[in-house]
Design a protein around this motif. Structure first.
Motif, PDB file in Angstrom:
ATOM      1  N   MET A   1       0.822  -1.195   0.000  1.00  0.00           N
ATOM      2  CA  MET A   1       0.000   0.000   0.000  1.00  0.00           C
ATOM      3  C   MET A   1       0.861   1.252   0.000  1.00  0.00           C
ATOM      4  N   ILE A   2       1.975   1.243   0.762  1.00  0.00           N
ATOM      5  CA  ILE A   2       2.862   2.411   0.809  1.00  0.00           C
ATOM      6  C   ILE A   2       3.487   2.644  -0.558  1.00  0.00           C
ATOM      7  N   VAL A   3       3.845   1.559  -1.254  1.00  0.00           N
ATOM      8  CA  VAL A   3       4.415   1.689  -2.599  1.00  0.00           C
ATOM      9  C   VAL A   3       3.389   2.327  -3.518  1.00  0.00           C
ATOM     10  N   ASN A   4       2.128   1.916  -3.427  1.00  0.00           N
ATOM     11  CA  ASN A   4       1.083   2.488  -4.268  1.00  0.00           C
ATOM     12  C   ASN A   4       0.905   3.977  -4.002  1.00  0.00           C
ATOM     13  N   ILE A   5       0.918   4.386  -2.745  1.00  0.00           N
ATOM     14  CA  ILE A   5       0.769   5.802  -2.395  1.00  0.00           C
ATOM     15  C   ILE A   5       1.980   6.586  -2.895  1.00  0.00           C
ATOM     16  N   ALA A   6       3.165   6.027  -2.721  1.00  0.00           N
ATOM     17  CA  ALA A   6       4.373   6.707  -3.198  1.00  0.00           C
ATOM     18  C   ALA A   6       4.317   6.874  -4.719  1.00  0.00           C
ATOM     19  N   PHE A   7       3.865   5.840  -5.428  1.00  0.00           N
ATOM     20  CA  PHE A   7       3.757   5.938  -6.880  1.00  0.00           C
ATOM     21  C   PHE A   7       2.683   6.951  -7.265  1.00  0.00           C
ATOM     22  N   TRP A   8       1.570   6.962  -6.547  1.00  0.00           N
ATOM     23  CA  TRP A   8       0.504   7.933  -6.807  1.00  0.00           C
ATOM     24  C   TRP A   8       1.040   9.361  -6.647  1.00  0.00           C
TER      25      TRP A   8
END
Length: 129
Positions: A1-8
């Motif tokens: 989830m943190i990777v997704n937020i960072a990518f977002w």
């Protein structure tokens, strides 16, 4: 989830670059346009380079268009990404690419608008009408 937020966040930052550049350069060209016809910096087309008058007009007109259109692109560049917050990287990336594509179309359309304004105000030899 943190990777997704960072990518977002990364995609959001990248999608705000085009409007940011348009706003910044638009304002700069309105206040301090390139003063001399040159091959390296400014709005350079055959029509804008006819003479100093066409050059000055084109720099200011492009600045006005970019500043106005850059501000208009800010919200449409941000809002669609809100709908994919927390989604998978592929979805966020795809939405980000579509936004970027639309931005590039808008940015490149400013050439047509500036050329139209040049042709409306100057004849084919660069003399004011």
């Amino acid at each position: 989830m943190i990777v997704n937020i960072a990518f977002w966040i990364f995609v959001l930052a990248m999608d705000l670059l085009v409007p940011g550049v348009m706003i910044g350069f638009g304002k700069e060209f309105q206040k301090n346009p390139p003063t001399e016809i040159n091959p390296g910096y400014g709005y350079r087309t055959a029509m804008s380079s006819k003479n100093q008058d066409t050059w000055d007009f084109a720099q200011k007109r492009m600045g006005e268009v970019w500043h106005k259109w850059g501000k208009a692109l800010l919200i449409p560049s941000f809002v669609p990404l809100l709908f994919v917050l927390g989604r998978d990287v592929g979805t966020v990336g795809a939405v980000g690419m579509v936004i970027c594509g639309v931005q590039l179309i808008v940015m490149l359309s400013s050439i047509g608008v500036t050329e139209h304004a040049l042709r409306k105000n100057f004849d084919k030899d660069g003399k004011r009408q």
